[in-house]
Every structure is written in C-alpha cells, then in structure tokens.
Design a protein around this motif. Structure first.
Motif, PDB file in Angstrom:
ATOM      1  N   GLY A 145      -8.616  -5.922  -1.003  1.00  0.00           N
ATOM      2  CA  GLY A 145      -7.227  -5.913  -0.550  1.00  0.00           C
ATOM      3  C   GLY A 145      -7.075  -5.315   0.837  1.00  0.00           C
ATOM      4  O   GLY A 145      -7.759  -5.707   1.777  1.00  0.00           O
ATOM      5  N   PHE A 171      -3.342  -2.394 -10.085  1.00  0.00           N
ATOM      6  CA  PHE A 171      -3.608  -2.240  -8.656  1.00  0.00           C
ATOM      7  C   PHE A 171      -3.690  -0.751  -8.377  1.00  0.00           C
ATOM      8  O   PHE A 171      -2.978   0.029  -8.996  1.00  0.00           O
ATOM      9  N   LEU A 186       2.575   1.841   0.596  1.00  0.00           N
ATOM     10  CA  LEU A 186       2.899   0.428   0.386  1.00  0.00           C
ATOM     11  C   LEU A 186       4.086   0.246  -0.551  1.00  0.00           C
ATOM     12  O   LEU A 186       4.376   1.105  -1.380  1.00  0.00           O
ATOM     13  N   ASP A 187       4.728  -0.916  -0.427  1.00  0.00           N
ATOM     14  CA  ASP A 187       5.639  -1.454  -1.434  1.00  0.00           C
ATOM     15  C   ASP A 187       4.908  -2.603  -2.122  1.00  0.00           C
ATOM     16  O   ASP A 187       4.180  -3.367  -1.468  1.00  0.00           O
ATOM     17  N   PHE A 188       5.099  -2.735  -3.440  1.00  0.00           N
ATOM     18  CA  PHE A 188       4.499  -3.808  -4.230  1.00  0.00           C
ATOM     19  C   PHE A 188       5.612  -4.686  -4.794  1.00  0.00           C
ATOM     20  O   PHE A 188       6.557  -4.172  -5.401  1.00  0.00           O
ATOM     21  N   PHE A 197       5.877  -7.657  -7.490  1.00  0.00           N
ATOM     22  CA  PHE A 197       5.161  -8.390  -8.537  1.00  0.00           C
ATOM     23  C   PHE A 197       5.916  -9.682  -8.828  1.00  0.00           C
ATOM     24  O   PHE A 197       7.124  -9.658  -9.084  1.00  0.00           O
ATOM     25  N   ILE A 221       9.170  -4.357  -9.067  1.00  0.00           N
ATOM     26  CA  ILE A 221       8.882  -3.816  -7.729  1.00  0.00           C
ATOM     27  C   ILE A 221       8.490  -2.347  -7.865  1.00  0.00           C
ATOM     28  O   ILE A 221       8.938  -1.662  -8.780  1.00  0.00           O
ATOM     29  N   LYS A 222       7.639  -1.912  -6.970  1.00  0.00           N
ATOM     30  CA  LYS A 222       7.272  -0.495  -6.870  1.00  0.00           C
ATOM     31  C   LYS A 222       7.378  -0.149  -5.392  1.00  0.00           C
ATOM     32  O   LYS A 222       6.709  -0.756  -4.555  1.00  0.00           O
ATOM     33  N   GLU A 223       8.213   0.823  -5.093  1.00  0.00           N
ATOM     34  CA  GLU A 223       8.477   1.177  -3.697  1.00  0.00           C
ATOM     35  C   GLU A 223       7.807   2.485  -3.300  1.00  0.00           C
ATOM     36  O   GLU A 223       7.665   3.395  -4.116  1.00  0.00           O
ATOM     37  N   VAL A 282      -0.984   1.335  -9.901  1.00  0.00           N
ATOM     38  CA  VAL A 282       0.314   0.677  -9.981  1.00  0.00           C
ATOM     39  C   VAL A 282       0.227  -0.451 -11.012  1.00  0.00           C
ATOM     40  O   VAL A 282      -0.675  -1.280 -10.944  1.00  0.00           O
ATOM     41  N   VAL A 291       1.019 -10.880  -6.334  1.00  0.00           N
ATOM     42  CA  VAL A 291       1.538  -9.595  -5.861  1.00  0.00           C
ATOM     43  C   VAL A 291       1.629  -9.670  -4.347  1.00  0.00           C
ATOM     44  O   VAL A 291       0.690 -10.120  -3.679  1.00  0.00           O
ATOM     45  N   GLU A 344       1.934  -7.234  -1.188  1.00  0.00           N
ATOM     46  CA  GLU A 344       1.882  -5.866  -0.692  1.00  0.00           C
ATOM     47  C   GLU A 344       2.401  -5.861   0.737  1.00  0.00           C
ATOM     48  O   GLU A 344       1.938  -6.638   1.577  1.00  0.00           O
TER      49      GLU A 344
END
Length: 116
Positions: free
Chosen positions: A17, A42, A51-53, A55, A64-66, A80, A89, A91
């Motif tokens: 990645g 991840f 990072l922001d993810f 999905f 989302i993961k911020e 994550v 995903v 990123e």
C-alpha cells in the motif's frame, strides 16, 4: 470532487500500500481493488502520515474511518476494520473525507476504471 488514484490490485501492491512513503499529494489517493467482498484488515504499519479510509462495496460507501494515526516511535500500528464486507478501499489524506463531504451510503464512481 475528483481524486487521482493509484491502483493497488495485486497481492504485493495491496500488502505494501502506502507504507514507507512520506506523503500523498493533494487530491490523490490509493484505491485498493480487493476482488472478493469480505471483511479485510488494514493496518498502519510503516506509515509516516495519517489517513482517512473509505470502505466501498459495489461502488457504495459502506463505512469510513477518519484521521487514523500513523504509529509514532515505539507504538504498535493501528488496525482498521470496517463494519461490513467490502471489495474496495480508498485511502486518502486525513481530513479529506470531511473536506469532500463523503458519507456512508453515497455512491462513488471511478473514471477510466472497469470493474472486473
């Protein structure tokens, strides 16, 4: 909004990645094409920036993961996980989800990308 993405669609590209890079340019990201829709883990191993993810399953944002932090010296990398199965995903730099207004349930389309 338009984001220029690098595609990670081989086992090697998916494994490494963005690890080891110093940054992502503004308006860029990495799109992981995972094939099978399932729960994938991840983690932030060897990351040097937050990072922001996003999905994605069938081009719909499912989670989302911020502002996921990169590991500081001596810390273990954060893992994550999304709450549902996904097949892609995105990123992007931390803060981009908020800036672009990305929401769960939203459809995302990718120019010049054929789903196979």
């Amino acid at each position: 909004y338009e984001i220029i993405v690098e595609i990670a669609d081989t086992p090697e590209k998916i494994f490494y990645g963005l690890s080891g890079r110093n940054s992502l340019g503004n308006g860029t990201g990495m799109l992981f094409i995972l094939g099978k829709s399932e729960i994938h883990n991840f983690w932030m191993k060897d990351m040097k920036f937050d990072l922001d993810f996003v999905f994605i399953n069938d081009f719909k944002v499912i989670d989302i993961k911020e502002n996921v932090p990169f590991p500081k010296t001596g810390e273990s990398p954060v893992t994550v996980i999304a709450k549902e199965k996904f097949d892609k995903v995105l990123e992007i730099n931390a803060g981009e989800i908020k800036r672009m207004g990305i929401k769960i349930g939203q459809d995302l389309r990718f120019k010049n990308y054929e789903y196979r």
